[in-house]
Structure formats: C-alpha cells, structure tokens
Design a protein around this motif. Structure first.
Motif, PDB file in Angstrom:
ATOM      1  N   UNK A   1      -1.070 -17.610   8.166  1.00  0.00           N
ATOM      2  CA  UNK A   1      -2.182 -17.938   8.985  1.00  0.00           C
ATOM      3  C   UNK A   1      -1.635 -18.868  10.163  1.00  0.00           C
ATOM      4  N   UNK A   2      -1.689 -18.494  11.235  1.00  0.00           N
ATOM      5  CA  UNK A   2      -1.388 -19.865  12.349  1.00  0.00           C
ATOM      6  C   UNK A   2      -2.431 -20.389  12.662  1.00  0.00           C
ATOM      7  N   UNK A   3      -1.743 -21.975  12.856  1.00  0.00           N
ATOM      8  CA  UNK A   3      -2.866 -22.850  13.018  1.00  0.00           C
ATOM      9  C   UNK A   3      -2.674 -23.403  14.580  1.00  0.00           C
ATOM     10  N   UNK A   4      -1.007 -24.146  14.653  1.00  0.00           N
ATOM     11  CA  UNK A   4      -0.835 -24.663  16.025  1.00  0.00           C
ATOM     12  C   UNK A   4      -2.052 -25.415  16.347  1.00  0.00           C
ATOM     13  N   UNK A   5      -2.073 -26.709  15.757  1.00  0.00           N
ATOM     14  CA  UNK A   5      -2.978 -27.702  16.140  1.00  0.00           C
ATOM     15  C   UNK A   5      -2.524 -29.145  15.942  1.00  0.00           C
ATOM     16  N   UNK A   6      -2.756 -29.994  16.895  1.00  0.00           N
ATOM     17  CA  UNK A   6      -2.154 -31.361  16.752  1.00  0.00           C
ATOM     18  C   UNK A   6      -2.969 -31.887  15.456  1.00  0.00           C
ATOM     19  N   UNK A   7      -2.218 -32.743  14.532  1.00  0.00           N
ATOM     20  CA  UNK A   7      -2.862 -33.205  13.423  1.00  0.00           C
ATOM     21  C   UNK A   7      -3.625 -34.357  13.911  1.00  0.00           C
TER      22      UNK A   7
END
Lengths: 120, 219
Positions: free
Chosen positions: B4-10
């Motif tokens: 599952x791709x997320x690619x979001x800043x923590x």
C-alpha cells in the motif's frame, strides 16, 4: 526524545491507509529518513516497536531507508553532497551558503501486507 | 504479498496545524516568535526584559511552554501582559496543536507581538513548526562556544541568535567571536544580538530590531 512523536505520527499514517481489519497483515512499514531530518533512525525504530506493541498493528516492523544530505551552493552553484557533520560548507568554494535539496526527508513510503488468510 | 503506497510526510499533521496558526497570525497582523534554547539559557529573563522595554509601545502576548509548573507564566504575568501556560507533562517540545489551543485563550486582536517560549531543549523543538514568523535561538555563553556545531538543526532553522549572559565573559572560556563564527558556519544568514538579560545589556538593540520588524509588516 521527539522520536516518540515521530513514531506516533508514522502509526497514525498507517492507520489512515490500512483498515483495522487488515492490521494483522501489516508486515513492514517503510520510511525515508534524511540525514538532516533531525531524528535518530534507530530511536525511531525503537519507539515504533514500543508504540505498536499491544495494538492491532503489533506485527509491523519499521524498515528505514536513509537518505544522504545534498545541497546546492549559493555562491558557485555546484551541487554538493553535504557532510552529515558541520560545517556545512561547499567543498568546491568553501561558501557556507548551502541550500539543502535532499536529506530533510521524514516520510512514510509504503506498507507491506501479507496475503489475507485464505486469500489467493 | 501486497504493497500500500502512502508517500506522506510523518509530521504533516503538525505542519498543517502550523500553517493554520500562521494564517491566523497573519490575519491578526501579529508577529509570532518561537523562542528556543537549552534549559537555563535565559529565555524567560529575556522575555521579561523585552516586555519591560516594549510594553508601553507594543501590545504583547505570551505563550509559555514547560514540562511542568506555571512558574514562568507567573513570572511573565507580573509585567501585566496576557500569558497562557502550556504544561507538556513530559513532552520535550511544543507542537502546533498545543499552541493553537493556547492562543484560543488570548485576544489576538489585541496583540501585536506574540512571544512563544518553547520547552528548554536544543534538539526536539527544531522539528516542530508552530506557525511562527521566525525562530529565535538563545545561547548563553556558559554553555560553551561549540553548541551551534553540536546542535546544528536548531541553528539552521533559526533566523535570530541571541548570545546571552555576556556579562559572565570574564568567568568562562567561550569567546563571543568563536560562538558567532561557529553559528555562521551553520547558518550564515543569522541575525545576531549580544545580551545580558539580567542587567538589560543589549536589550535596547534587540528591541529596536524587533520593533523594526513589527513596523516592516513582517508578513
């Protein structure tokens, strides 16, 4: 120890993208941590383990990709890899006016799920 | 196995709350400073000296962040300015959401200058945007000249460096030139002031600069 806040932020993002029903299938959570992100990668991993323990995501472990720091010199315009230790001066001309172009990253990349039990 | 791709800043949640704070501060036309340092560098004394110097001309509000107690808020309240204390209960830094709740308790229309005193810590607060116009890092000379090199993130993210306790120069090894040199290696754009907040030395220069930022519209 802001690594605990960072680990909590990672788990938040995982919760948003993986429904609780699939939580047990989460095997690895991949993150990118830049050398200039201001966090200790090992500590983030340690805190993540502590935070997921006892939750439905307890089987997840953190996979960390380290991103080296890069910058562009404001004076001579050359691209430069930056030492992770100061001074962050340009290796070509010695200027301290470096714009960091990579290495500030602190990003959740993706989540690896095991196949659903009984699935194909 | 599937991915599952997320690619979001923590820290995106904090960043979006900080952006909302920043919008709010801009709408209210106020200048917000995030004041950071290690414990005991003199942030609160600097605040007291700044308030004392400016309060007849500038409407000031204060947010105090501490791990425990409201000692700092009590100190600042003696100067007759509105102050809200955030107790983090162990948290090592302020986050944008805590500041948003704190400023709800202030009348922002009646404030020109918002001083946010972060938890004393030269590491963690560097990562957490609060919506401030600028970070002001306070370094006391008793901490040693090498601190900008040892804690580069904080100095890299700051706009202003205040070198405090310069009245103690005869008693310590650190030289002001050395501190400035190291700090500029990390961040050559730093605006630097030298103060002894307890004796009010250098406070006028710092306050004059601050006033110029207020009248410049700072936005």
């Amino acid at each position: 120890m802001h690594e605990a806040s960072v680990a909590a932020g990672i788990l938040d993002l995982v919760r948003q993208h993986v429904p609780a029903a699939d939580a047990l299938r989460v095997r690895a959570v991949r993150v990118r941590i830049g050398d200039m992100a201001g966090v200790v990668p090992d500590s983030v991993g340690f805190c993540f383990d502590a935070i997921v323990a006892g939750t439905e995501y307890g089987s997840a472990f953190l996979e960390i990709d380290r991103i080296p720091a890069h910058g562009v010199c404001g004076d001579c315009g050359r691209a430069a890899m930056i030492d992770s230790l100061p001074p962050f001066a340009c290796r070509s001309c010695g200027s301290p006016f470096i714009t960091v172009t990579a290495g500030d990253d602190l990003t959740v990349v993706d989540v690896e799920l095991d196949e659903a039990p009984g699935g194909p | 196995m599937s991915v599952v791709t997320i690619e979001r800043k923590v820290l995106e949640k904090n960043d979006s709350l900080a952006a909302a704070n920043r919008d709010r501060f801009t709408r209210n036309g106020l200048l917000a400073l995030n004041i950071v340092s290690s414990p005991g560098a003199g942030k609160t004394t600097l605040l007291e000296a700044t308030i004392e110097h400016l309060k007849s001309r500038v409407r000031i509000g204060v947010v105090e962040g501490d791990v425990q107690t409201d000692i700092d808020a009590q100190r600042v309240a003696r100067y007759g300015v509105p102050v809200v204390q955030i107790v983090t209960n162990g948290g090592c830094h302020l986050e944008a959401g805590l500041v948003a709740q704190a400023v709800d308790r202030l009348d922002l229309d009646a404030i020109d200058l918002l001083l946010i005193e972060n938890v004393g810590n030269l590491v963690c607060p560097a990562n957490f945007d609060l919506g401030e116009a600028m970070k002001v890092v306070v370094l006391s000379i008793t901490e040693g000249a090498d601190k900008p090199l040892k804690y580069p993130a904080m100095f890299r993210h700051a706009s202003v460096l205040i070198i405090n306790k310069v009245d103690l120069l005869p008693y310590v090894n650190a030289g002001i030139d050395e501190i400035e040199e190291y700090a500029r290696q990390i961040n050559p754009r730093l605006v630097i002031f030298k103060t002894a907040a307890t004796t009010r030395l250098g406070i006028e220069e710092w306050c004059n600069w601050l006033t110029s930022r207020l009248t410049a519209g700072h936005a």
